[in-house]
Design an enzyme around this catalytic site. Sequence first.
Site, PDB file in Angstrom:
ATOM      1  N   ARG A 174      26.012 -52.083  -6.729  1.00 38.38           N
ATOM      2  CA  ARG A 174      25.206 -52.736  -5.692  1.00 38.38           C
ATOM      3  C   ARG A 174      24.123 -53.634  -6.313  1.00 38.38           C
ATOM      4  NH1 ARG A 174      19.986 -53.470  -4.414  1.00 38.38           N
ATOM      5  NH2 ARG A 174      19.511 -51.313  -4.977  1.00 38.38           N
ATOM      6  N   ASP A 175      23.152 -53.037  -6.977  1.00 37.74           N
ATOM      7  CA  ASP A 175      22.030 -53.830  -7.509  1.00 37.74           C
ATOM      8  C   ASP A 175      22.535 -54.763  -8.615  1.00 37.74           C
ATOM      9  OD1 ASP A 175      19.457 -54.715  -8.135  1.00 37.74           O
ATOM     10  OD2 ASP A 175      18.583 -52.720  -8.054  1.00 37.74           O
ATOM     11  N   HIS A 224      12.861 -46.338  -9.761  1.00 37.78           N
ATOM     12  CA  HIS A 224      13.875 -47.400  -9.861  1.00 37.78           C
ATOM     13  C   HIS A 224      13.243 -48.534 -10.685  1.00 37.78           C
ATOM     14  CE1 HIS A 224      17.079 -49.952  -7.767  1.00 37.78           C
ATOM     15  NE2 HIS A 224      16.222 -50.893  -8.093  1.00 37.78           N
ATOM     16  N   HIS A 228      13.374 -51.833 -13.075  1.00 38.36           N
ATOM     17  CA  HIS A 228      14.077 -52.976 -13.671  1.00 38.36           C
ATOM     18  C   HIS A 228      13.472 -53.182 -15.059  1.00 38.36           C
ATOM     19  CE1 HIS A 228      16.630 -54.440 -10.355  1.00 38.36           C
ATOM     20  NE2 HIS A 228      15.834 -53.631  -9.657  1.00 38.36           N
ATOM     21  N   CYS A 256      17.110 -58.476  -8.016  1.00 38.06           N
ATOM     22  CA  CYS A 256      17.072 -58.797  -6.592  1.00 38.06           C
ATOM     23  C   CYS A 256      17.128 -60.311  -6.438  1.00 38.06           C
ATOM     24  CB  CYS A 256      15.785 -58.238  -5.977  1.00 38.06           C
ATOM     25  SG  CYS A 256      15.602 -58.696  -4.250  1.00 38.06           S
TER      26      CYS A 256
HETATM   27  P1  HMG Z   1      18.422 -62.178   9.952  1.00 33.26           P
HETATM   28  O1  HMG Z   1      19.055 -63.520   9.862  1.00 33.26           O
HETATM   29  O2  HMG Z   1      16.949 -62.111  10.265  1.00 33.26           O
HETATM   30  O3  HMG Z   1      19.257 -61.280  10.964  1.00 33.26           O
HETATM   31  O4  HMG Z   1      18.673 -61.401   8.585  1.00 33.26           O
HETATM   32  P2  HMG Z   1      19.217 -61.157  12.534  1.00 33.26           P
HETATM   33  O5  HMG Z   1      18.951 -59.730  12.879  1.00 33.26           O
HETATM   34  O6  HMG Z   1      18.320 -62.209  13.134  1.00 33.26           O
HETATM   35  O7  HMG Z   1      20.745 -61.524  12.940  1.00 33.26           O
HETATM   36  C1  HMG Z   1      21.296 -62.817  12.711  1.00 33.26           C
HETATM   37  C2  HMG Z   1      22.818 -62.732  12.694  1.00 33.26           C
HETATM   38  O8  HMG Z   1      23.230 -61.935  11.573  1.00 33.26           O
HETATM   39  C3  HMG Z   1      23.413 -62.021  13.914  1.00 33.26           C
HETATM   40  O9  HMG Z   1      24.694 -62.629  14.162  1.00 33.26           O
HETATM   41  C4  HMG Z   1      23.650 -60.616  13.453  1.00 33.26           C
HETATM   42  O10 HMG Z   1      24.691 -59.939  14.143  1.00 33.26           O
HETATM   43  C5  HMG Z   1      24.035 -60.843  12.001  1.00 33.26           C
HETATM   44  P3  HMG Z   1      24.900 -63.645  15.388  1.00 33.26           P
HETATM   45  O11 HMG Z   1      24.516 -62.858  16.614  1.00 33.26           O
HETATM   46  O12 HMG Z   1      23.966 -64.784  15.114  1.00 33.26           O
HETATM   47  O13 HMG Z   1      26.356 -63.994  15.261  1.00 33.26           O
HETATM   48  N1  HMG Z   1      23.704 -59.664  11.159  1.00 33.26           N
HETATM   49  C6  HMG Z   1      24.542 -59.054  10.313  1.00 33.26           C
HETATM   50  N2  HMG Z   1      25.826 -59.274   9.973  1.00 33.26           N
HETATM   51  C7  HMG Z   1      26.379 -58.433   9.076  1.00 33.26           C
HETATM   52  N3  HMG Z   1      25.722 -57.393   8.510  1.00 33.26           N
HETATM   53  C8  HMG Z   1      24.459 -57.151   8.828  1.00 33.26           C
HETATM   54  C9  HMG Z   1      23.812 -57.997   9.753  1.00 33.26           C
HETATM   55  N4  HMG Z   1      22.566 -58.025  10.260  1.00 33.26           N
HETATM   56  C10 HMG Z   1      22.511 -59.037  11.107  1.00 33.26           C
HETATM   57  N5  HMG Z   1      23.818 -56.098   8.261  1.00 33.26           N
HETATM   58  C11 HMG Z   1      18.962 -59.372   7.322  1.00 33.26           C
HETATM   59  C12 HMG Z   1      18.146 -60.082   8.388  1.00 33.26           C
HETATM   60  C13 HMG Z   1      18.212 -58.100   6.979  1.00 33.26           C
HETATM   61  C14 HMG Z   1      20.331 -59.040   7.850  1.00 33.26           C
HETATM   62  C15 HMG Z   1      19.062 -60.330   6.082  1.00 33.26           C
HETATM   63  O14 HMG Z   1      17.785 -60.740   5.729  1.00 33.26           O
HETATM   64  C16 HMG Z   1      19.702 -59.657   4.895  1.00 33.26           C
HETATM   65  O15 HMG Z   1      20.879 -59.330   4.885  1.00 33.26           O
HETATM   66  N6  HMG Z   1      18.911 -59.388   3.810  1.00 33.26           N
HETATM   67  C17 HMG Z   1      19.392 -58.646   2.642  1.00 33.26           C
HETATM   68  C18 HMG Z   1      18.801 -59.164   1.386  1.00 33.26           C
HETATM   69  C19 HMG Z   1      19.252 -58.292   0.241  1.00 33.26           C
HETATM   70  O16 HMG Z   1      20.316 -57.682   0.247  1.00 33.26           O
HETATM   71  N7  HMG Z   1      18.405 -58.213  -0.833  1.00 33.26           N
HETATM   72  C20 HMG Z   1      18.707 -57.439  -2.009  1.00 33.26           C
HETATM   73  C21 HMG Z   1      18.658 -55.957  -1.798  1.00 33.26           C
HETATM   74  S1  HMG Z   1      17.038 -55.260  -1.892  1.00 33.26           S
HETATM   75  C22 HMG Z   1      16.808 -54.991  -3.593  1.00 33.26           C
HETATM   76  O17 HMG Z   1      17.590 -55.415  -4.394  1.00 33.26           O
HETATM   77  C23 HMG Z   1      15.630 -54.143  -4.036  1.00 33.26           C
HETATM   78  C24 HMG Z   1      16.055 -52.726  -4.466  1.00 33.26           C
HETATM   79  O18 HMG Z   1      16.995 -52.756  -5.522  1.00 33.26           O
HETATM   80  C25 HMG Z   1      14.817 -51.938  -4.930  1.00 33.26           C
HETATM   81  C26 HMG Z   1      13.966 -52.702  -5.964  1.00 33.26           C
HETATM   82  O19 HMG Z   1      14.512 -53.116  -7.024  1.00 33.26           O
HETATM   83  O20 HMG Z   1      12.784 -52.839  -5.670  1.00 33.26           O
HETATM   84  C27 HMG Z   1      16.678 -51.952  -3.293  1.00 33.26           C
HETATM   85 MG    MG Z   2      16.567 -53.036  -7.601  1.00 34.30          MG
END
Ligand code: HMG
Ligand code: MG
Length: 303
Positions: free
Chosen positions: A16-17, A208, A210, A241
Amino acid sequence: MARFPEFVQIKEVGPRDGLQNEEKRVPTADKVSWIDLLSASGLQEIEYSSFVHPKWVPQLSDAHEVGNKIKRNPNVRYSALVPNRKGLELALEAGIDGASVFMSASETHNKKNINKSIAETFPVLGEVIRDAKQENKHVTGYVSTVFDCPYEGRINPDKVIRVCEQLFEYGVDDISFGDTIGTAVPPQVENLLNMVLARYPKEKIILHFHDTRGMAIANILQSLEYGIYRFDSSVGGLGGCPYAPGAAGNVATNDVLYLLHGLGIRTGVDEKKIQEATRHIQKKLGKPLPSKSFAAVAGEQLG
Ligand code: HMG
Ligand code: MG
């Protein structure tokens, strides 16, 4: 002398990450064969993908297929990242064992990463946590940027505690504290752990790190001195990220195992199998991975 824990649990987050930050898209079949190798290594938990919006993280848009195709080891918890209700529905259909919700202690990183303010995020995650618990899933809450934020700089630990309080109130089983951009040094870890452990039992705390500046192993050693026994890591040191500029890979599982086994701490994980899984994904990505202990062993084998 420090009293280290006797056993440490490692959650492998490479699928994932790790892959979310790789430009190269790894074909689903290669992800599956890699996760199958990881599943046979003694790891107890693998975060195998992410049910975020596929446009935001296209590298993981095959989460459902990966979940269907991997050979499930009953001793492994297969968890995935879930940002909202829609993500949870998809993840439940795909048969996750655990849901990892996530948000940031930094307002700006939270907005860049999940397109919402912290206040707007709480009710979304509250609903996901409640529903996932109703389905008897393990729920981990990630709190990102607990030390430093790429946009806001140093983060006040009070902000971290406020997010933790809310996530625990919603019912998360544990919280993983993210050094998202890998800037922390041991005194920052000490400071945060003093505050966290005054409030929550260490069983519920995961760290966690990095490894952007090569400090992760020092920070893990510092955490072990506090009795922390749960860490996230990524084989080969993959990771980062995509919405946090400057975030390099997670601490390498290989390096963490080398440290822990050298300290006489048990993990249940077979280092040779982790090396094999690292070789596998390195080959698929076609570039050397950053883990130094992996490179050292690979070098020994060549020589
Ligand atoms: P948004 O555009 O604000 O979503 O994104 P929304 O709620 O306004 O919906 C817009 C459209 O997206 C809608 O479709 C939803 O159905 C669809 P429409 O009605 O327009 O056809 N939708 C989805 N489709 C599929 N799967 C979903 C989903 N949600 C909404 N889950 C959202 C908001 C959160 C979805 C977006 O910002 C996003 O996906 N962000 C993820 C970013 C990410 O993955 N970042 C990396 C992970 S975090 C990380 O790495 C840190 C960590 O490792 C810890 C650390 O290191 O600190 C964990
Ligand atoms: Mg991370």
